[in-house]
Structure formats: structure tokens, C-alpha cells
Design a protein around this motif. Structure first.
Motif, PDB file in Angstrom:
ATOM      1  N   GLU A   1       7.243  -5.174  -2.366  1.00 52.52           N
ATOM      2  CA  GLU A   1       7.731  -4.615  -0.847  1.00 52.52           C
ATOM      3  C   GLU A   1       8.395  -4.829  -0.368  1.00 52.52           C
ATOM      4  O   GLU A   1       9.958  -4.957  -1.310  1.00 52.52           O
ATOM      5  N   PRO A   2       9.948  -3.525   0.535  1.00 56.67           N
ATOM      6  CA  PRO A   2      10.605  -3.326   0.505  1.00 56.67           C
ATOM      7  C   PRO A   2      11.529  -4.463   1.313  1.00 56.67           C
ATOM      8  O   PRO A   2      12.616  -5.365   1.018  1.00 56.67           O
TER       9      PRO A   2
ATOM     10  N   GLU B   1       0.782  -1.271  -0.301  1.00 51.46           N
ATOM     11  CA  GLU B   1       0.029   0.099   0.535  1.00 51.46           C
ATOM     12  C   GLU B   1       1.032   1.121  -0.301  1.00 51.46           C
ATOM     13  O   GLU B   1       0.766   2.404  -0.747  1.00 51.46           O
ATOM     14  N   ALA B   2       1.733   1.103   0.601  1.00 54.05           N
ATOM     15  CA  ALA B   2       2.756   1.974   0.421  1.00 54.05           C
ATOM     16  C   ALA B   2       3.257   2.863  -0.778  1.00 54.05           C
ATOM     17  O   ALA B   2       3.040   4.052  -1.276  1.00 54.05           O
ATOM     18  N   TRP B   3       4.109   1.731  -1.405  1.00 56.83           N
ATOM     19  CA  TRP B   3       4.587   2.529  -2.557  1.00 56.83           C
ATOM     20  C   TRP B   3       3.200   2.547  -3.711  1.00 56.83           C
ATOM     21  O   TRP B   3       3.103   3.430  -4.180  1.00 56.83           O
ATOM     22  N   ARG B   4       2.096   1.681  -3.311  1.00 54.13           N
ATOM     23  CA  ARG B   4       1.133   1.662  -4.617  1.00 54.13           C
ATOM     24  C   ARG B   4       0.051   3.843  -4.653  1.00 54.13           C
ATOM     25  O   ARG B   4       0.196   3.943  -5.097  1.00 54.13           O
ATOM     26  N   SER B   5       0.580   4.052  -3.100  1.00 54.11           N
ATOM     27  CA  SER B   5      -0.022   4.946  -3.171  1.00 54.11           C
ATOM     28  C   SER B   5       0.943   5.880  -3.389  1.00 54.11           C
ATOM     29  O   SER B   5       0.074   7.135  -3.265  1.00 54.11           O
ATOM     30  N   SER B   6       1.772   6.066  -3.380  1.00 49.24           N
ATOM     31  CA  SER B   6       2.865   7.278  -3.011  1.00 49.24           C
ATOM     32  C   SER B   6       4.764   6.788  -3.760  1.00 49.24           C
ATOM     33  O   SER B   6       5.421   6.129  -3.337  1.00 49.24           O
ATOM     34  N   PRO B   7       4.389   7.569  -4.927  1.00 45.48           N
ATOM     35  CA  PRO B   7       5.803   6.871  -6.407  1.00 45.48           C
ATOM     36  C   PRO B   7       6.442   7.812  -5.423  1.00 45.48           C
ATOM     37  O   PRO B   7       7.783   6.975  -5.063  1.00 45.48           O
TER      38      PRO B   7
END
Length: 180
Positions: free
Chosen positions: A124-125, A90-96
Motif C-alpha cells: 500500500e502507498p 484495493e486501489a492498486w489491485r483494481s487499477s494499474p
């Protein structure tokens, strides 16, 4: 919405009727003409247009490809990623910008490719890293041979064995040996 639901509250200098328009983003009421009913106000429109400014970079193309293959069923590689249940955190999908920050801290250089350590895991990281194209090609699920088999094939080919004989001896497809 039908035009009859709205009653003009004022008129502009040229006589155009003006209405109370509620911005769907901030909720403020502004007096505007009927074309603006249901649309965001100018400050909110400008906020919507603001971007991260990284769209023209190679890293953004890598990011965009990752999102596309995991999210959009119409994308050709979707069946190998999103279709298998692989997703982007979610962190990557919502924020490039969050992805870019992680990438730059974790060894991204132009020319490297994004790889998942666990090929069945999500983007994911904790499951991603950057590797060369050659390394990434060897890690594909449909790779025909490993490094040991390739080394054995090279050795046999150097000794004068035919491609067909090497393929049988090493246990890899004929065309794989031919490419070696």
C-alpha cells in the motif's frame, strides 16, 4: 441455454434466424443470430478489450509480479506473500494506473525494486518505496549478515585471517564470509 427457449424474431438477408439478445454488460436488447446469445454487444466487447497501454513496461512487470505473488496460490512465491497474509491494497489491485501514478510520484526509476518498509505489512502507498537491488537483498528475511558484520569480516580478511576463522569470529556462516 437450450435453443428451443428462443423464438426467432426476424430473419437476415440470407435467411439466418435472428433473436432478441440481451447484452450482459449494458442490458440493451439487440437483434442478432444465435451465436451472440449471452454475449456482450459490439460496443461493450470493445470496452472490455480496452487496456491501459502500459503492459510492455518494466513498471507493469513489477506491478504484475506484486499482484501474482499475493493473489495466486499457484505462484511459486505465494507462500512467502499471500500465504503469509500479505495483500495488495484495493486501489492498486483494481487499477494499474493508480499504482503507476503513485510509483512515478514516489521515485520509481527503471532498475529499482519495490520494497515494503514493514516486511509483514501489505503493499500500500504508506508501506512501499523503491530501493536498489543491493538494499533489497540486505533487507531479506533470510539475510545471513548485516552491514556491520560484513565490514568486520572484510577487515579481518584483509588482515590475513582464514575464511573459517573470520566466520567464527564474526558469527556468520562460512559461505557468507567466502562471498564477501
Amino acid at each position: 441455454m437450450a435453443e428451443t427457449e428462443y423464438t426467432p424474431v426476424a430473419r437476415s438477408n440470407n435467411g439466418t434466424p435472428l433473436f432478441n439478445c440481451v447484452c450482459p454488460d449494458c442490458g440493451k436488447v439487440r437483434v442478432q443470430d444465435k451465436r451472440k446469445i449471452g454475449m456482450p454487444c459490439n460496443p461493450c466487447s470493445n470496452k472490455r478489450r480496452r487496456t491501459h497501454g502500459l503492459s510492455n513496461s518494466a513498471l507493469y512487470r513489477l506491478y504484475s509480479s506484486m499482484i501474482t505473488r499475493c493473489t495466486y496460490p499457484s505462484a511459486s512465491p505465494y507462500k512467502y506473500y499471500g500465504g503469509r497474509g500479505i495483500d495488495v491494497c484495493e486501489a492498486w489491485r483494481s487499477s494499474p494506473a493508480a499504482f503507476f501514478e503513485w510509483a512515478l510520484k514516489n521515485g520509481y526509476r527503471e532498475g529499482l525494486e519495490l520494497d515494503r518498509r514493514d516486511t509483514d505489512g501489505n503493499y500500500e502507498p504508506s508501506n512501499c518505496r523503491f530501493i536498489t537491488h543491493v538494499e533489497n537483498s540486505q533487507r531479506r528475511r533470510n539475510a545471513r549478515c548485516n552491514r556491520d558484520q560484513a565490514a568486520a569480516a572484510k577487515k579481518l580478511l584483509a588482515s590475513g585471517e582464514s575464511v573459517g576463522a573470520v566466520a567464527k569470529a564474526v558469527g556468520i556462516p562460512y559461505m557468507s564470509v567466502w562471498h564477501i
